[in-house]
Design a protein around this motif. Sequence first.
Motif, short mmCIF file in Angstrom:
data_model
loop_
_atom_site.label_atom_id
_atom_site.label_comp_id
_atom_site.label_asym_id
_atom_site.label_seq_id
_atom_site.Cartn_x
_atom_site.Cartn_y
_atom_site.Cartn_z
N UNK A 134 9.16 -4.37 33.69
CA UNK A 134 9.81 -4.36 32.38
C UNK A 134 9.96 -2.95 31.84
N UNK A 135 8.96 -2.09 32.11
CA UNK A 135 9.06 -0.70 31.68
C UNK A 135 10.26 -0.02 32.34
N UNK A 136 10.47 -0.28 33.62
CA UNK A 136 11.61 0.31 34.32
C UNK A 136 12.93 -0.23 33.78
N UNK A 137 12.99 -1.54 33.50
CA UNK A 137 14.22 -2.12 32.95
C UNK A 137 14.57 -1.49 31.60
N UNK A 138 13.55 -1.22 30.80
CA UNK A 138 13.78 -0.64 29.47
C UNK A 138 14.43 0.74 29.59
N UNK A 139 14.00 1.53 30.55
CA UNK A 139 14.56 2.87 30.71
C UNK A 139 15.98 2.84 31.25
N UNK B 189 23.55 -3.86 28.95
CA UNK B 189 22.37 -3.79 28.10
C UNK B 189 21.78 -5.15 27.75
N UNK B 190 22.62 -6.17 27.65
CA UNK B 190 22.11 -7.49 27.31
C UNK B 190 21.16 -7.99 28.39
N UNK B 191 21.57 -7.89 29.65
CA UNK B 191 20.75 -8.44 30.73
C UNK B 191 19.49 -7.61 30.96
N UNK B 192 19.59 -6.31 30.81
CA UNK B 192 18.40 -5.47 30.96
C UNK B 192 17.39 -5.75 29.86
N UNK B 193 17.89 -5.85 28.63
CA UNK B 193 16.99 -6.11 27.51
C UNK B 193 16.41 -7.51 27.59
N UNK B 194 17.26 -8.49 27.94
CA UNK B 194 16.78 -9.86 28.04
C UNK B 194 15.75 -10.00 29.15
N UNK B 195 15.96 -9.33 30.28
CA UNK B 195 14.98 -9.39 31.37
C UNK B 195 13.64 -8.81 30.97
N UNK C 167 20.22 -10.81 19.37
CA UNK C 167 18.76 -10.77 19.47
C UNK C 167 18.19 -12.18 19.58
N UNK C 168 18.84 -13.15 18.93
CA UNK C 168 18.40 -14.53 19.10
C UNK C 168 18.45 -14.97 20.55
N UNK C 169 19.53 -14.59 21.25
CA UNK C 169 19.64 -14.95 22.66
C UNK C 169 18.65 -14.17 23.52
N UNK C 170 18.44 -12.90 23.19
CA UNK C 170 17.42 -12.13 23.89
C UNK C 170 16.04 -12.75 23.64
N UNK C 171 15.84 -13.22 22.39
CA UNK C 171 14.59 -13.92 22.09
C UNK C 171 14.44 -15.21 22.87
N UNK C 172 15.58 -15.85 23.18
CA UNK C 172 15.51 -17.06 24.01
C UNK C 172 14.98 -16.72 25.39
N UNK C 173 15.39 -15.58 25.93
CA UNK C 173 14.84 -15.13 27.22
C UNK C 173 13.34 -14.89 27.09
N UNK C 174 12.92 -14.33 25.97
CA UNK C 174 11.50 -14.11 25.71
C UNK C 174 10.73 -15.42 25.80
N UNK C 175 11.26 -16.46 25.18
CA UNK C 175 10.56 -17.74 25.16
C UNK C 175 10.63 -18.48 26.49
N UNK C 176 11.71 -18.27 27.25
CA UNK C 176 11.76 -18.85 28.59
C UNK C 176 10.67 -18.22 29.46
N UNK C 177 10.52 -16.90 29.35
CA UNK C 177 9.43 -16.24 30.07
C UNK C 177 8.08 -16.76 29.62
#
Length: 443
Positions: free
Chosen positions: A408-413, A238-244, A366-376
């Motif tokens: 991203x929609x597919x990753x979320x599912x 879930x971490x990698x899917x959500x982060x992606x 979520x902070x680390x997932x947010x880091x992926x957000x900012x890298x994108x």
Amino acid sequence: METVTTPTPRDRFGHRAWWVAGAALLAVVVAGAFSTVPGLLTGPLHGEFGWSRGTIGLAASVNMILYGLTAPFAAALMDRFGMRRVVVVALLAIASGAGLTTVMATAWQFTLYWGLLVGLGTGSMATAFGATVAQRWFVRRRGLVTGLIASGSVFGQMVFLPALSWTVDHHGWRPSLVSLVLAACATAPLMWLVLRDHPADVGLAAYGAGRKAERPAPTEGAGRRAVSVLLASARTGPFWLTAGAFAICGASTNGIMWTHFTPAAHDHGMPATTASSLLAAIGVFNVIGTVASGWATDRSDPRRLLAAFFALRGLLLMCLPLLMSATVEPSMSAFVVAFGLLDLATVPPVIALCREFYGDDGAIVFGWVGAAHQIGAALAAYGGGAARDAFGTYAPVWMSLGALCAAAALLSLLVRRSPGRTVGRPVSRTMPGSPAEKAGRAG
């Protein structure tokens, strides 16, 4: 350890948790005002210093990367030193970076002052801050609170952006930055007066809690904890899917819209002030969309919400090249409303997923997932400027990001819930091998 307490008298102005949430919202609003400044500065800096759009976008990219990477460490530092201290220091760092930017003379200074100092400061008040406030102060209405605080960053853009754009047009870019410095300096003492780190500090239970929890002891080794949580969560799907998915979210919002929408509209003959007003209008509907998303997240499957949000956003971005013109047509107005409703609507579902899978470590995850957000976002900020320099148009950028939103929609599912888990009712749970889980075994 939890102890049963007799009900405490209610403050006549409401539960203290809402005042803490309001203070957090104000800090995020002020920090959010800084996020669209590179878009306003692109033209003036290019004209005054002769820097390319790619060079200016590099500083914005460094800012966004640090914004993301700071968030998980800031969440851990809040556990160690408290929210008040971290937020006040962050506001002073923002003020320092913006102030020094007004006296810069070279591109590397812009990267240092705006990229480093402002990036570190705003990252300390990223959405992980809102997740921490909601987790500590609220048992009920967590989704709503995270939606409210998350909307603050774009609300800050809405409040400040038109005035900043007007100031840049009539008085130059330096006075606009000075106004932001003053806003940050004025907010810092208010945070010290109103913010509290935990309900136990004022003898209260969290909002919606029947029992008052003892204040947890300060966590030693904030940096070590942030890294260990990352290593533990990185072993889960879930971490990698959500982060992606969230990386694509950052690319299709902060990275391109807040950095390049104004210059892209200007390419079609639209005045920069008008384009900035459209961004501000997006901020108005962003608040509505994010709060509504928080409400829906308390009641629905966050995976399905994320998939719907990404799919709709992708369609809007693909249509954007057809909507650009020198004047604001009804079709552009419709885009502004729809994109605003979807822009930050992804945040509450992602926070809910992090809390669902990682429990007490959810804010740091979520902070680390947010880091992926900012890298994108950083890749889009730099890549968008480089693409404009190479092709002379932003059209390929909008189309590419629309396609990524579909992915991203597919990753979320694909994010799977744990068997027996009730979606929309966050349950505090620690992750096997996480610091919180080890502490629980030791106790």
